[in-house]
Design an enzyme around this catalytic site. Structure first.
Site, PDB file in Angstrom:
ATOM      1  N   GLY A  50     -18.271 -19.786   8.961  1.00 16.86           N
ATOM      2  CA  GLY A  50     -17.496 -19.105   7.806  1.00 16.86           C
ATOM      3  C   GLY A  50     -18.257 -17.618   7.883  1.00 16.86           C
ATOM      4  O   GLY A  50     -19.232 -17.220   8.013  1.00 16.86           O
ATOM      5  N   ALA A  51     -17.140 -16.667   7.738  1.00 19.56           N
ATOM      6  CA  ALA A  51     -17.485 -15.382   8.222  1.00 19.56           C
ATOM      7  C   ALA A  51     -18.793 -14.770   7.427  1.00 19.56           C
ATOM      8  O   ALA A  51     -19.573 -14.210   8.031  1.00 19.56           O
ATOM      9  CB  ALA A  51     -16.237 -14.320   7.892  1.00 19.56           C
ATOM     10  N   GLN A 199     -13.338 -28.907   8.876  1.00 24.40           N
ATOM     11  CA  GLN A 199     -14.111 -28.216   8.050  1.00 24.40           C
ATOM     12  C   GLN A 199     -13.553 -28.671   6.574  1.00 24.40           C
ATOM     13  O   GLN A 199     -14.407 -28.601   5.746  1.00 24.40           O
ATOM     14  CB  GLN A 199     -13.980 -26.716   8.094  1.00 24.40           C
ATOM     15  CG  GLN A 199     -14.854 -26.213   9.116  1.00 24.40           C
ATOM     16  CD  GLN A 199     -13.769 -25.948  10.458  1.00 24.40           C
ATOM     17  OE1 GLN A 199     -13.145 -26.766  10.697  1.00 24.40           O
ATOM     18  NE2 GLN A 199     -14.328 -24.958  11.449  1.00 24.40           N
ATOM     19  N   ASP A 240     -11.318 -14.374   8.357  1.00 25.83           N
ATOM     20  CA  ASP A 240     -12.528 -13.744   9.206  1.00 25.83           C
ATOM     21  C   ASP A 240     -12.188 -12.112   9.556  1.00 25.83           C
ATOM     22  O   ASP A 240     -13.211 -11.653  10.147  1.00 25.83           O
ATOM     23  CB  ASP A 240     -12.359 -14.529  10.459  1.00 25.83           C
ATOM     24  CG  ASP A 240     -12.897 -15.983  10.381  1.00 25.83           C
ATOM     25  OD1 ASP A 240     -12.186 -16.843   9.714  1.00 25.83           O
ATOM     26  OD2 ASP A 240     -13.975 -16.179  10.427  1.00 25.83           O
ATOM     27  N   LYS A 251      -8.767 -19.262  10.118  1.00 21.65           N
ATOM     28  CA  LYS A 251      -8.915 -20.567  10.790  1.00 21.65           C
ATOM     29  C   LYS A 251      -7.497 -20.895  11.347  1.00 21.65           C
ATOM     30  O   LYS A 251      -6.500 -20.946  10.637  1.00 21.65           O
ATOM     31  CB  LYS A 251      -9.370 -21.529   9.805  1.00 21.65           C
ATOM     32  CG  LYS A 251      -9.652 -22.954  10.510  1.00 21.65           C
ATOM     33  CD  LYS A 251     -10.195 -23.225  11.770  1.00 21.65           C
ATOM     34  CE  LYS A 251     -11.575 -22.583  11.857  1.00 21.65           C
ATOM     35  NZ  LYS A 251     -12.312 -22.359  13.175  1.00 21.65           N
TER      36      LYS A 251
HETATM   37  O1  MRU Z   1     -14.803 -21.606  12.591  1.00 23.76           O
HETATM   38  P1  MRU Z   1     -15.210 -21.354  11.219  1.00 23.76           P
HETATM   39  O2  MRU Z   1     -15.558 -22.824  10.495  1.00 23.76           O
HETATM   40  O3  MRU Z   1     -16.101 -20.413  11.261  1.00 23.76           O
HETATM   41  O4  MRU Z   1     -14.011 -20.788  10.463  1.00 23.76           O
HETATM   42  C1  MRU Z   1     -13.922 -20.347   9.116  1.00 23.76           C
HETATM   43  C2  MRU Z   1     -12.862 -19.714   8.382  1.00 23.76           C
HETATM   44  O5  MRU Z   1     -11.973 -19.312   9.165  1.00 23.76           O
HETATM   45  C3  MRU Z   1     -13.133 -19.459   7.233  1.00 23.76           C
HETATM   46  O6  MRU Z   1     -11.752 -19.473   6.400  1.00 23.76           O
HETATM   47  C4  MRU Z   1     -13.334 -17.785   7.012  1.00 23.76           C
HETATM   48  O7  MRU Z   1     -14.614 -17.650   7.740  1.00 23.76           O
HETATM   49  C5  MRU Z   1     -13.767 -17.555   5.581  1.00 23.76           C
HETATM   50  S1  MRU Z   1     -15.195 -18.102   5.004  1.00 23.76           S
HETATM   51  C6  MRU Z   1     -15.484 -17.628   3.420  1.00 23.76           C
END
Ligand code: MRU
Length: 349
Positions: A50-51, A199, A240, A251
């Protein structure tokens, strides 16, 4: 407050403690890290994801690097921190929050007033804690800014996990849903399972269950059916990286969802802190997309689901063109098209 935490700094021993998200929802295990290299590996291996959460992890990774350094003078310590920052930035390329947090830390730690090793070490911990605490405030404000966009009775599609687990606490897109729920809206969440790492099914469902927000997990490919046949009021996703023109990396599968939302006249919202808005990246074409191991597609957990040796592609993110995005919700306000102007205004406000 959730009864778990995603990431925390433990002063005694200079430890970065993280909930191992790979084991959820069945096991709640915390891992301890004491170096930037270990934190970078944890980010790469998806212990934390998560970013905003990986941004906070990078900040704490630098704090650990500072506290455990054997440098005896400020300039050696600063060189070590720059190298540690490179290691952390290289862990995952798409989420700009990672690079943002590293640059933010390094810029604060370069203040000339910090002229001893001890003062740099102390400042590293204080500033990492500040980045983490600020994330929670930002998410709460972002949720409030979105309240007017959520009708009293709202069926909402959400993709991936953007909750407390994806941030330091509270969440971005899931924070929008949570705020609406806390303010008496009748929200019902259709949770995209989010292949390949699930997720949505594993993490978002776990969080919603604890918050007693009604939901149903759906297969990613079912979102069009729900929009056309059952009725969906809005989609909300995280980000992200948001390019200057509003193109948004998120994602894998977000693009498909946005196109189907557009086709069905369903508003499509992106919720992200302004630290995710990267004005240096002009369009989505300039965003590097992380390619992850093919085993994440060919296997679910330990179980192989494809014929042995089947090739698989695994881009972790896609880019949704700005034309499919109704609005981008940030802690500083809601940006509407044309995003080039509205995002620049918000970012500089
Ligand atoms: O690969 P991940 O689980 O890190 O991807 C996460 C996402 O794509 C989330 O939607 C994004 O980071 C926003 S989290 C607040």
């Amino acid at each position: 407050m959730a009864d778990f935490f995603t990431i925390a700094w433990i002063d005694n021993g200079g430890i970065v403690r993280m909930l191992d998200q790979r084991l959820l929802p069945h096991e709640t295990v915390y891992n301890d890290y004491t170096s930037a290299a270990e934190v970078a590996a944890a980010i790469r291996d998806m212990v934390i994801r998560g970013a905003p959460a990986i941004g906070a992890a990078a900040a704490y990774g630098l704090a650990a690097a500072a506290v455990h350094s054997r440098a005896t003078d400020p300039s050696t310590l600063r060189s070590e921190l720059v190298a540690a920052g490179q290691t952390l930035k290289a862990a995952r390329p798409t989420a700009v929050n990672l690079a943002w947090a590293v640059d933010n830390m390094l810029s604060v730690l370069s203040f000339p007033l910090l002229d001893t090793v001890e003062s740099i070490q102390a400042a590293a911990v204080v500033h990492a804690n500040h980045i983490a605490a600020e994330d929670v405030q930002i998410n709460r404000q972002l949720g409030l800014n979105a309240l007017d966009l959520v009708p009293q009775d709202a069926t909402i599609i959400h993709h991936c996990n953007t909750g407390s687990l994806a941030t330091v606490d509270y969440g971005t897109a899931l924070g929008v849903i949570r705020t609406a729920h806390e303010h008496g809206r009748n929200v019902f969440v259709l949770v995209d399972e989010t292949r390949p790492r699930l997720q949505g099914a594993r993490l978002t469902a776990w969080e919603l269950q604890q918050q007693e927000i009604p939901f149903q997990v759906i297969a990613d490919g079912a979102s069009g059916y729900y929009m056309r046949v059952k009725g969906v009021d809005l989609c909300v996703v995280g980000a992200d990286r948001v390019a200057a023109n509003g193109d948004t990396a998120n994602k894998i599968g977000t693009y498909n969802l946005a196109v189907v939302a557009h086709e069905n006249g369903v508003p499509f919202y992106v919720a992200a802190p302004t630290s995710t808005v990267d004005l240096q990246t002009l369009t989505g074409d300039d965003i590097e997309i992380e390619e992850r191991p093919s085993s994440e597609v060919t296997h679910i957990g330990e179980m192989e689901i494809t014929p042995a040796g089947a090739p698989a592609g695994n881009p972790a993110f896609d880019v949704t063109p700005a034309r499919y995005i109704t609005a981008i919700i940030t802690e500083k306000g809601v940006a509407y098209p044309p995003f080039t102007e509205s995002l620049a205004r918000l970012k500089h406000s």
